[in-house]
Design an enzyme around this catalytic site. Structure first.
Site, PDB file in Angstrom:
ATOM      1  N   CYS A 164       0.867  -1.180   0.000  1.00 51.48           N
ATOM      2  CA  CYS A 164       0.000   0.000   0.000  1.00 51.48           C
ATOM      3  C   CYS A 164       0.905   1.231   0.000  1.00 51.48           C
ATOM      4  O   CYS A 164       1.625   1.488   0.979  1.00 51.48           O
ATOM      5  CB  CYS A 164      -0.918   0.007   1.222  1.00 51.48           C
ATOM      6  N   CYS A 167      -0.078   3.833   2.873  1.00 49.18           N
ATOM      7  CA  CYS A 167       0.262   3.514   4.266  1.00 49.18           C
ATOM      8  C   CYS A 167       1.667   2.942   4.421  1.00 49.18           C
ATOM      9  O   CYS A 167       2.149   2.763   5.550  1.00 49.18           O
ATOM     10  CB  CYS A 167      -0.744   2.515   4.832  1.00 49.18           C
ATOM     11  N   CYS A 190     -11.896 -16.412  -9.765  1.00 50.57           N
ATOM     12  CA  CYS A 190     -12.721 -17.523 -10.258  1.00 50.57           C
ATOM     13  C   CYS A 190     -12.420 -18.853  -9.559  1.00 50.57           C
ATOM     14  O   CYS A 190     -13.340 -19.634  -9.306  1.00 50.57           O
ATOM     15  CB  CYS A 190     -12.589 -17.666 -11.775  1.00 50.57           C
ATOM     16  N   HIS A 220      -9.166 -20.217 -16.730  1.00 45.16           N
ATOM     17  CA  HIS A 220     -10.497 -19.964 -16.175  1.00 45.16           C
ATOM     18  C   HIS A 220     -11.064 -21.305 -15.725  1.00 45.16           C
ATOM     19  O   HIS A 220     -10.693 -22.356 -16.245  1.00 45.16           O
ATOM     20  CB  HIS A 220     -11.433 -19.296 -17.183  1.00 45.16           C
ATOM     21  N   ASP A 237     -21.550 -21.060 -14.324  1.00 44.32           N
ATOM     22  CA  ASP A 237     -20.428 -20.171 -14.016  1.00 44.32           C
ATOM     23  C   ASP A 237     -20.858 -19.264 -12.870  1.00 44.32           C
ATOM     24  O   ASP A 237     -21.572 -18.279 -13.085  1.00 44.32           O
ATOM     25  CB  ASP A 237     -20.018 -19.346 -15.241  1.00 44.32           C
TER      26      ASP A 237
END
EC number: 3.5.1.52
Length: 376
Positions: A164, A167, A190, A220, A237
């Protein structure tokens, strides 16, 4: 002889033929020994070995988390009252029934779980959120990946590391595979979506249901279940909330693919032809393997092993050989043979065109980079 007597004799003869066929199929599978498989594997070249080992890894990872006590955890984690309220509405909706009169109560459960899972239960993660500022946009930048811990009950496959910039602290995104852990996090991409969805679906439909994980070589995954009403495997799906749309990837997303495999408890099936529905979206399979014949033969041996194990598990609870052979035929052999026949005859599935164009999960840049944004 009366017609009723003829029917009885024909039925008895049909049962005898089924039992004999089922027994021959089982004995053939038993004849495929572990040594045969090892010898077959040793003859593969490195390219095919790498591909086969990936298939074995996916198959093994989908044979976990099926015991009743674990599935009960799934049922405790979801809003059953809300789901079944939606199921009842679907069942009594005349318009839904008119679209496909063969849908049965089980199908409405699946449809409602798809909706609930996407809209009320699970969350998509593009980037992990910073624990301090609670933001997850341009402030989160990737710093590399690391492997899973040595003690790994959550079945972490990889840890994505970020920072980050606001931060100045490290942020991690473990990719969990254990569906029980995913019931807690309720988030991911997925892989997490499908693992958790299958777990809940199996808990809802019961131990007799047939559900399988579908893996695509181009990164996928989705799933299928065998519909007793429609009498075929149905594409699901959960990321997209889609039911019975096998054309989604090639014709809607514009995705190019090489291989798609379905991994079930009873057998593994190459379902590439089902999902790669446009010739210009078919990536040459030989880019990833040396011999299509060798891959098919090795999958056949894996399926022989699954068939024997399935029968052996039945025999542990029921000593009646004929009853088990008939069950083996009805629950495994018949479904497998019907699917093979449908592939050969290229039987088309009725498809609707009511889904938005392009992939709906993931940010636009990521989706475009994967060739899934619906643009040709």
């Amino acid at each position: 002889m009366s017609s009723q007597g003829n029917k009885y004799e024909y039925g008895e003869l049909a049962d005898k033929l089924i039992l004999a066929y089922s027994k021959r199929r089982l004995f053939k599978a038993i004849g495929t020994t572990k040594r045969d498989r090892q010898q077959q594997f040793s003859k593969l070249d490195n390219k095919d070995k790498k591909f086969v080992l990936k298939l074995i890894d996916v198959a093994n990872s989908n044979e976990k988390h099926m015991i009743s006590s674990e599935l009960d955890i799934a049922l405790d984690s979801i809003d059953l009252a809300k789901i079944y309220e939606g199921v009842d509405k679907r069942e009594y909706d005349r318009e839904s029934k008119a679209k496909d009169p063969n849908l049965i109560y089980e199908d409405f459960i699946v449809l409602e779980l798809l909706h609930y899972f996407k809209h009320d239960f699970f969350k998509w993660v593009n980037k992990p959120e910073c624990s301090r500022c609670k933001q997850s946009s341009n402030n989160i930048v990737p710093t590399g990946n690391s492997g899973p811990p040595s003690v790994n009950p959550s079945e972490i496959s990889i840890i994505e590391n970020y920072k980050c910039t606001k931060c100045n602290i490290a942020v991690s995104f473990p990719r969990y595979n254990n569906p029980i852990k995913l019931l807690e996090t309720k988030s991911g991409r997925c892989g997490e979506w499908v693992n958790c969805f299958i777990f809940i679906l199996r808990a809802l439909l019961g131990s007799q249901s047939q559900i399988r994980y579908v893996w695509n070589h181009e990164d996928h995954v989705w799933c299928e279940y065998y519909s007793l009403g429609l009498k075929r495997w149905i594409h699901l799906d959960p990321c997209e909330g889609v039911f019975d749309e096998p054309n989604l990837y090639c014709e809607n997303w514009g995705k190019k693919m090489s291989w798609c495999f379905a991994f079930g408890e009873t057998y593994i099936m190459d379902v590439s032809d089902k999902y790669i529905t446009k010739p210009d979206k078919q990536i040459n399979k030989l880019e990833y393997v040396s011999s299509l014949k060798n891959i098919k033969e090795f999958i056949d041996t894996l399926n022989d092993d699954k068939l024997v194990r399935y029968y052996s598990n039945m025999a542990l609870t029921d000593s009646d050989e004929n009853r088990n052979l008939m069950k083996l035929y009805q629950e495994v052999i018949l479904i497998h043979n019907s699917e093979e026949l449908n592939k050969e005859n290229k039987i088309e599935v009725s498809r609707t065109q009511n889904t938005p164009t392009g992939r709906q999960t993931g940010d636009a840049e990521w989706t475009k980079s994967r060739g899934e944004d619906g643009n040709e």
